[in-house]
Design an enzyme around this catalytic site. Structure first.
Site, mmCIF file in Angstrom:
data_model
loop_
_atom_site.group_PDB
_atom_site.id
_atom_site.type_symbol
_atom_site.label_atom_id
_atom_site.label_comp_id
_atom_site.label_asym_id
_atom_site.label_seq_id
_atom_site.Cartn_x
_atom_site.Cartn_y
_atom_site.Cartn_z
ATOM 1 N N LYS A 35 0.848 -1.198 0.000
ATOM 2 C CA LYS A 35 0.000 0.000 0.000
ATOM 3 C C LYS A 35 0.886 1.252 0.000
ATOM 4 O O LYS A 35 2.090 1.159 0.271
ATOM 5 C CB LYS A 35 -0.920 -0.017 1.224
ATOM 6 C CG LYS A 35 -0.176 -0.012 2.555
ATOM 7 C CD LYS A 35 -1.116 -0.274 3.730
ATOM 8 C CE LYS A 35 -0.347 -0.387 5.029
ATOM 9 N NZ LYS A 35 -1.193 -0.792 6.158
ATOM 10 N N TYR A 255 15.053 29.916 8.958
ATOM 11 C CA TYR A 255 13.813 30.583 9.375
ATOM 12 C C TYR A 255 13.730 30.699 10.891
ATOM 13 O O TYR A 255 14.045 29.745 11.604
ATOM 14 C CB TYR A 255 12.592 29.816 8.856
ATOM 15 C CG TYR A 255 12.360 30.014 7.375
ATOM 16 C CD1 TYR A 255 12.012 31.263 6.862
ATOM 17 C CD2 TYR A 255 12.501 28.958 6.482
ATOM 18 C CE1 TYR A 255 11.804 31.433 5.505
ATOM 19 C CE2 TYR A 255 12.293 29.125 5.135
ATOM 20 C CZ TYR A 255 11.945 30.376 4.639
ATOM 21 O OH TYR A 255 11.749 30.546 3.301
HETATM 22 C C1 LIG Z 1 -0.414 -1.989 6.688
HETATM 23 C C2 LIG Z 1 -0.990 -3.269 7.072
HETATM 24 C C3 LIG Z 1 -0.151 -4.386 7.323
HETATM 25 C C4 LIG Z 1 1.354 -4.305 7.343
HETATM 26 O O1 LIG Z 1 1.772 -3.791 8.578
HETATM 27 P P1 LIG Z 1 3.341 -3.662 8.936
HETATM 28 O O2 LIG Z 1 3.340 -3.163 10.332
HETATM 29 O O3 LIG Z 1 3.889 -2.633 7.990
HETATM 30 O O4 LIG Z 1 3.937 -4.980 8.741
HETATM 31 C C5 LIG Z 1 -0.764 -5.591 7.588
HETATM 32 N N1 LIG Z 1 -2.119 -5.704 7.634
HETATM 33 C C6 LIG Z 1 -2.938 -4.649 7.419
HETATM 34 C C7 LIG Z 1 -4.408 -4.831 7.493
HETATM 35 C C8 LIG Z 1 -2.399 -3.402 7.137
HETATM 36 O O5 LIG Z 1 -3.224 -2.371 6.922
#
Ligand SMILES: *Cc1c(COP(=O)(O)O)cnc(C)c1O
Length: 359
Positions: A35, A255
């Site tokens: 993702k 800044y």
């Molecule tokens: C993002 C996600 C993962 C992966 O999690 P990590 O901590 O990056 O291993 C697994 N399951 C679901 C449902 C997620 O949304």
């Protein structure tokens, strides 16, 4: 020549980290979570590097379609499922698998006209209270789905809220055994483990594991570094010094002038800022590498630049190489200094940073 900031993506490190997942969860199939543009690493080249993966998971339908168009044939799971009938039609058309976490989605599925059976990951809420059916309603949802001709294989899944923290060890063990006891009689497959649970809880491995962060070489545990877990950083963000300034005592930097020199010193200006994805909240003292030597940033991070302390850094000149995080500097150290986690820094890498893959 273009602006010197870039992100190198080491595909061999990615494959090494996948082999670590397989060592931990020897008997499980692996669903790589890609993702958010593969956590900022680049969707298509990451997916192609995982040519022997069992499945992919993400939640952007457009990205799933891109994967199919790029020739990816493995199962692809949409982690939040679908939001409309139109989405569901695309899931059908592109042979995607879907999470179902709400009864409205079951109603939409029952209206779908299709020749194909759609594989479902039914999401159960075991205490995180974001998505999913309570265990009780889960049973009803399983029955409802089993009565639909559109339903393919059903897998039960849940997401653990605290698998990264050893303080909650016993809670997680109880949560897992309550889950498996509750659904034992369904004879369904399970998917329970993210990266943290893959490492910490063999009980959670079951039939499908869902690693994200550990594939990219980030540590999923709050008490262990990636190196201690033999995970290799995949992303290294580097840039260059584009100016050197000589400060006198009391001179200020950047800044609001929040950094003030208490003695004469040299600073370097680096082509990297928050518009590239470097965290604006990183304070003076946040580690950074210049010419292979560790130093600190000073003053406020601006949109396109930040300043580094060159005290004691040998041969630092315009053009000297700088590493923001990655090889030589674990991303967790930068994240911690900036009050965030590696996940956020990875995902925030901006599209204006060019990405270079290496093997
Ligand atoms: C993002 C996600 C993962 C992966 O999690 P990590 O901590 O990056 O291993 C697994 N399951 C679901 C449902 C997620 O949304």
């Amino acid at each position: 020549m273009s602006r010197p900031i870039s992100a190198q993506i080491d595909l061999n490190a990615l494959k090494h980290n996948l082999s670590r997942v397989r060592q931990y969860a020897k008997h499980s199939r692996v669903m790589a979570v890609i993702k958010a543009n593969a956590y900022g690493h680049g969707l298509i080249h990451v997916a192609k590097a995982f040519n022997d993966i069992d499945a992919f998971a993400l939640l952007e339908l457009e990205a799933a379609i891109k994967l199919r168009e790029a020739g990816i044939r493995q199962p692809i799971l949409l982690l939040e499922g679908f939001f409309s009938r139109a989405d569901l039609a695309l899931i059908d058309q592109y042979r995607l698998d879907t999470v179902i976490h709400h009864e409205d989605q079951i109603a939409m599925l029952s209206d779908l006209r299709t020749e194909r059976k759609i594989n479902i990951f039914l999401k159960i809420n075991t205490g995180m209270n974001r998505l999913g059916f309570t265990p009780q309603d889960g049973y009803k949802a399983i029955d409802a789905l089993r009565n639909l001709y559109q339903t393919g294989k059903i897998t039960l899944m849940t997401h653990l809220a605290c698998a990264d923290d050893p303080a909650t060890y016993q809670e997680i063990i109880d949560q897992l055994s309550s889950f498996t006891n509750t659904f034992f009689t369904t004879n369904l497959h399970y998917s329970l483990a993210n990266s943290a649970a893959i490492i910490q809880y063999p009980q959670a491995h079951q039939q499908w594991v869902r690693p994200g962060i550990m594939l990219y070489g980030g540590s999923p545990l709050i008490h262990k570094t990636a190196a201690e877990l033999d995970l290799q950083p995949v992303m290294t963000v580097s840039s260059k010094i584009i100016a050197v300034q000589q400060l006198n005592t009391n001179d200020k930097v950047g800044y609001s002038g929040i950094f003030q020199a208490n003695q004469p010193m040299q600073i370097g200006i680096v082509a990297a800022g928050y518009a590239d994805g470097y965290p604006r909240h990183a304070p003076t003292g946040t580690p950074i590498i210049v010419n292979n030597q560790r130093t600190r940033i000073v003053g406020r991070v601006s949109m396109d630049m930040l300043a580094v302390d060159l005290t004691g850094i040998t041969n630092a000149v315009v053009g000297s190489p700088v590493i923001l995080w990655g090889k030589q500097l674990p991303i967790e150290e930068v994240a911690k200094a900036a009050g965030t986690i590696s996940y956020e820094l990875f995902c925030a890498l901006s599209s204006r940073v060019k990405v270079i893959t290496t093997e």
